[in-house]
Each structure stands twice: as structure tokens, then as C-alpha cells.
Design a protein around this motif. Sequence first.
Motif, PDB file in Angstrom:
ATOM      1  N   LEU A 347       0.830  -1.215   0.000  1.00 18.49           N
ATOM      2  CA  LEU A 347       0.000   0.000   0.000  1.00 18.49           C
ATOM      3  C   LEU A 347       0.862   1.262   0.000  1.00 18.49           C
ATOM      4  N   SER A 348       1.979   1.217   0.740  1.00 17.34           N
ATOM      5  CA  SER A 348       2.878   2.375   0.763  1.00 17.34           C
ATOM      6  C   SER A 348       3.450   2.654  -0.618  1.00 17.34           C
ATOM      7  N   ARG A 349       3.690   1.563  -1.388  1.00 15.93           N
ATOM      8  CA  ARG A 349       4.274   1.712  -2.717  1.00 15.93           C
ATOM      9  C   ARG A 349       3.259   2.215  -3.746  1.00 15.93           C
ATOM     10  N   ILE A 350       2.021   1.719  -3.702  1.00 20.42           N
ATOM     11  CA  ILE A 350       1.065   2.029  -4.775  1.00 20.42           C
ATOM     12  C   ILE A 350       0.209   3.267  -4.491  1.00 20.42           C
ATOM     13  N   ARG A 351       0.296   3.826  -3.287  1.00 18.99           N
ATOM     14  CA  ARG A 351      -0.552   4.983  -2.967  1.00 18.99           C
ATOM     15  C   ARG A 351      -0.163   6.180  -3.850  1.00 18.99           C
ATOM     16  N   SER A 352      -1.143   6.946  -4.227  1.00 16.18           N
ATOM     17  CA  SER A 352      -0.925   8.153  -5.038  1.00 16.18           C
ATOM     18  C   SER A 352      -2.176   9.015  -4.957  1.00 16.18           C
ATOM     19  N   PRO A 353      -2.073  10.303  -5.275  1.00 17.84           N
ATOM     20  CA  PRO A 353      -3.251  11.184  -5.226  1.00 17.84           C
ATOM     21  C   PRO A 353      -4.364  10.746  -6.179  1.00 17.84           C
ATOM     22  N   GLU A 354      -3.998   9.955  -7.214  1.00 21.54           N
ATOM     23  CA  GLU A 354      -4.993   9.528  -8.202  1.00 21.54           C
ATOM     24  C   GLU A 354      -5.798   8.306  -7.755  1.00 21.54           C
TER      25      GLU A 354
END
Length: 576
Positions: A347-354
Motif C-alpha cells: 500500500l505504501s508503494r502504490i498509494r498516489s493522489p490519483e
Amino acid sequence: MSKGYRQEYDLLGNLLIKDNLITKGQLEEAYRKHKHTGERLGDILLNMGLISEQDLLKTLAKQLHIEYIDREGLSHVNQALAQMIPESMARKYLALPFSVNDNTLTVVMSDPFDLLAIDNIQKVTQREIRPAIAAKRDIEDSINLLYKKREEAQLLEVLEDLHAQHLEIQERKEEEKVDLESLKQQVEDAPVVKLVDYIISNAISKRASDIHIEPTEKELLIRYRIDGVLHKILSPSKQLQSAIICRIKILSNLDIAERRLPQDGRFTVKFGSREIDLRVSSVPTIFGEKIVLRLLEKSSFNFRLEELGMDNHQLKIFRHHMYLPYGMILLTGPTGSGKSTTLYSILSRIRSPEKNIITIEDPVEYQIEGINQIQANFKIGLSFAQGLRSILRQDPDVIMVGEIRDQETAEISIRSALTGHLVFSTLHTNDAVGTLIRLINMGIEPFLVCNSLTLAVAQRLVRRICVHCKEAYTPSETLIEHFGLQPDRNESVVFYRGRGCEKCNYTGYFGRIGIFELLVVNQSIRNLVLQNALPDIIKRKAIENGMTTLLESGLHKVIQGITSIEEIFRTCMEED
């Protein structure tokens, strides 16, 4: 046979024959067994029932020109001598200080051939070591007795150093009424407060993940889980049991009057600049309430996917699947195998504002910025299944479910994956293939499992060899052949182990790392599942497709010098 063993074989065997304890034919038979098993001659003769342990030890003492100490002799070891080496070292080497003469310390050992143990004890004590020999069981019993007294003395010192006052707590039978006000007053007294503070702060300083407070018939046992393994730390007086347990229940806002039902609570402590969250579980046992405290640091999550232990091939597969727009990735393994850490790393890797990422967890172990995290609460009806239904109304891109425990949660998770969401969760199975079987056994149709599940990951945690006392050694021919490690090139096979030092508390290990098994659910696997193929057939096909098993993943880390072969046997040795 090595030259060292040949010498041992000749000397010990000849002495046993000379004393009419065995015959030459029996000695030759024992030697033939040694060639197949690699066991020591003495152990083989014991297992064959040809000699007694006492006769063997006396003969070994004669061979090595050292003293044999019987059980009666060990009873004379005093408390001051026992303090010359740490308990962890005494237990690791089964060695106990016996007597001291000028600069020479006599240490009674179960294995006086262990030169590494002698060398390490010499470094700790700063004395010349003269080994003596005694029965393993007798040494273990003496260590248990001596260090129990030592722990009690250390406990008293802690209380005295903290200006503790005298405390009397009477033991109560289960059916007797408890004076709650009196018990609360006793619990708030300085001794118990300081003792509980010491237990918790000591656990944090030793890197413990859990504290176990276990009442037994005659004592209160306190153990820490460090790097996945429980270690006995203290045995306070049984009279302190009620006060210690009551103090922890008060801290975690539990009902101190209720001793018949399980309870759960939590509280937070500060340790220097660190904040530690303690999750408390209380269950009734026949000797009183057992308390387990899980320690979680309330800092930002800082594990990186590349640091978990996957090799480059596994990382490539993992990265590909975790960036897919939909589908389901399940992590499997027993409790404490690092599944939650892997999920948080993803989750830390794939999180993004989008992306709208929502989780439902029990408990929320780490808080991650940019992710919406929900704490499940089964008491008020907020289960994983109920939370999932609400999450789906929040327009999520990625969903993480703490654990799939029932058919309802499984069905909602799978349908979410089929309708354009990327779903992560955990499941309790022994290996990656078991994930497929478990979902089907929960009542999910095989075609739904095949079309939703994209990757199943089994994982375990193994202890890392301590870098401060790491040493190389050549494994036995039998071990090399057992694991298929090219027996025709024995000289090139080198394993590593930890000698044990102060840094690792003389365990030989410091920290843990993951080993992984990744099952990609491709078309060939789907076909087998739809044909109701047996798990072994599915596993063979997965290996043909390039899957690295847990055992293979572990062996790679053994050869790389990251962990030991004993750790692989302990955590993931496959059945024949």
C-alpha cells in the motif's frame, strides 16, 4: 571419517572395550551407523542401549583427562558462581561455572568437545577455562534452579533500586470474593507499578514483539517473544500474580472484577522518543488469567518492498500484479509470519493522489498517510463483510481487507475483484496452492476463484544470523545430499551460523527476514482448478511454471549466509 573423529573413535572405543563395557564387534557396528548418520559414537552407543549415560560420561572424562560431575556434585554450585556467565549463554552451551581457582574457572559442560563454547565463555569471564563433564539433564536442572533464584534476586534488586515498599498480597481461591478497592490500592502502590513498568520497558529494549504473563500452579512466568521465538525472562513470586495482572487490566481499561471471560484492551506508553501501542488480551486459565501484550510502534511505516526478502524474480512478479487495475492478491501463512507488513509495504508503494485506497483492519497496526483506514469493531457489528459493503459505496480503486475469515467476506472480496477493484487480503493456509483450495472449501465456486485471484503468496519469517558473530562452516555430506546441493562439489558448499554474542543475547540471531512462495494463477493453473485437480498436481504445475517453493526460497537464503539451515527446518521444512 575426519581425522578428529577417527582419533575420538579410537580413544573412546578402546577405553570402552578396555573397561569391558562394549565388545569390538559392537564398536564396529556403531562405527558403521556413524558413517550413515554422522552422529557421534557415544550417542550411537547410547541409542543402541549398549552403555549407560553415566558409563559414557565417565569414559569420556577419562579420555579427555577431565573431571566427571554427578548430580550430587552439581548441587553444590553456588549463586555467585552462576552469575559469572549470562543465563542465555549457560542454556545455549549447557555449561555451568563449577569452581574457581586463581585465574582458572572449571566449567561443567554436556559437550566438552565444544571448543567454540569454551572460547566464548573464556571471553566473557576473562579466565582460563578448565572443562568438566556432566549429564545434559543434570546440567539443565541445575541451570533452571540456579537462574530461577538469580532472576528472583534481580527482581528484588529492581524493586529496591526503585525504593519499593513492602507489599503483601494474599492468594485467593477462585470462588472467594475479591475486595476490589483493596486490590486497586495494592496495585497503585509503588512496587507493582514499578515492576510492570520494568517488564514493559525491558521488553521494548530487548526488541520483543509480545509479552506473555502466564500463571502456573506455583509461579508466575513472564516470557518475551523476540524474533519470533519465546524466551523466559522472569518468574516473579506467585503472590504478585493478582497485582501484576490487575495493574495491566487497569492500564488497558479492562474490567478487573471479571476473571471468567476473555477481554481485550489497549494502552500506549512512551519509551524515550518512541510511542509504543500495546494490545492486551486476557484469557482465563485454570491457574488464573493469562495476559498477552503485543507491542506495536506508533511510528510511520518505513518498510520497503525490496527489503522484505523476495529475490529479484519474485519482486518482478509481485510488482507486475500489484499495479494491475483489478484482481485479487492473497497473502497466506500462520499468525506472525509478516503478512500485514507485506500488505502495508504494498500500500505504501502504490498509494498516489490519483487512487482512492481504503482498508478495513483488525487492528490498524500502522497509520499510513494518504490511505483511508477503518478499524473493524465486531462488538457493534462492524465486521469485515459489513465494512466491505460500505467501502464499495465509497468509489474505491484499491481495497485491503485485514483477513478473509468467512464465506461472506470471501464472496464480497471476490466480486469486488471481478468488478474492477484491486483487492488485497490475507488467509490462513500452509502454502500458496492451499489458497485456492481454501476458498473453494469456503463455498466459493471454482470459476469465481480462478477469474478473480491473480496471485497467491505464502510467506514465513526466519531469523537472520547475527552479523557480529557470524561464522562459516562446511555442512556434512548427508545434509548436502539431502537438499541436492551438488554432493560431487562438497568443498564449494558453505553454510553460516551465529556463534552467539552479547549483541544477539547469545542466540546467534538478530532480526528476521521473509521467505516467499508466489503462485501466479495463469491459464494452466485455472484449467487444473476447474478440473478439480489435487493440490499436489497444481503445485507440480506451478513449479513447472517457475514457482519457487518456500523451502527453496529458504535454502537460497541459507546459501547466501542470511539465515541458518536450522531456521529453515524450524519454519518451513516440508513433509516427505
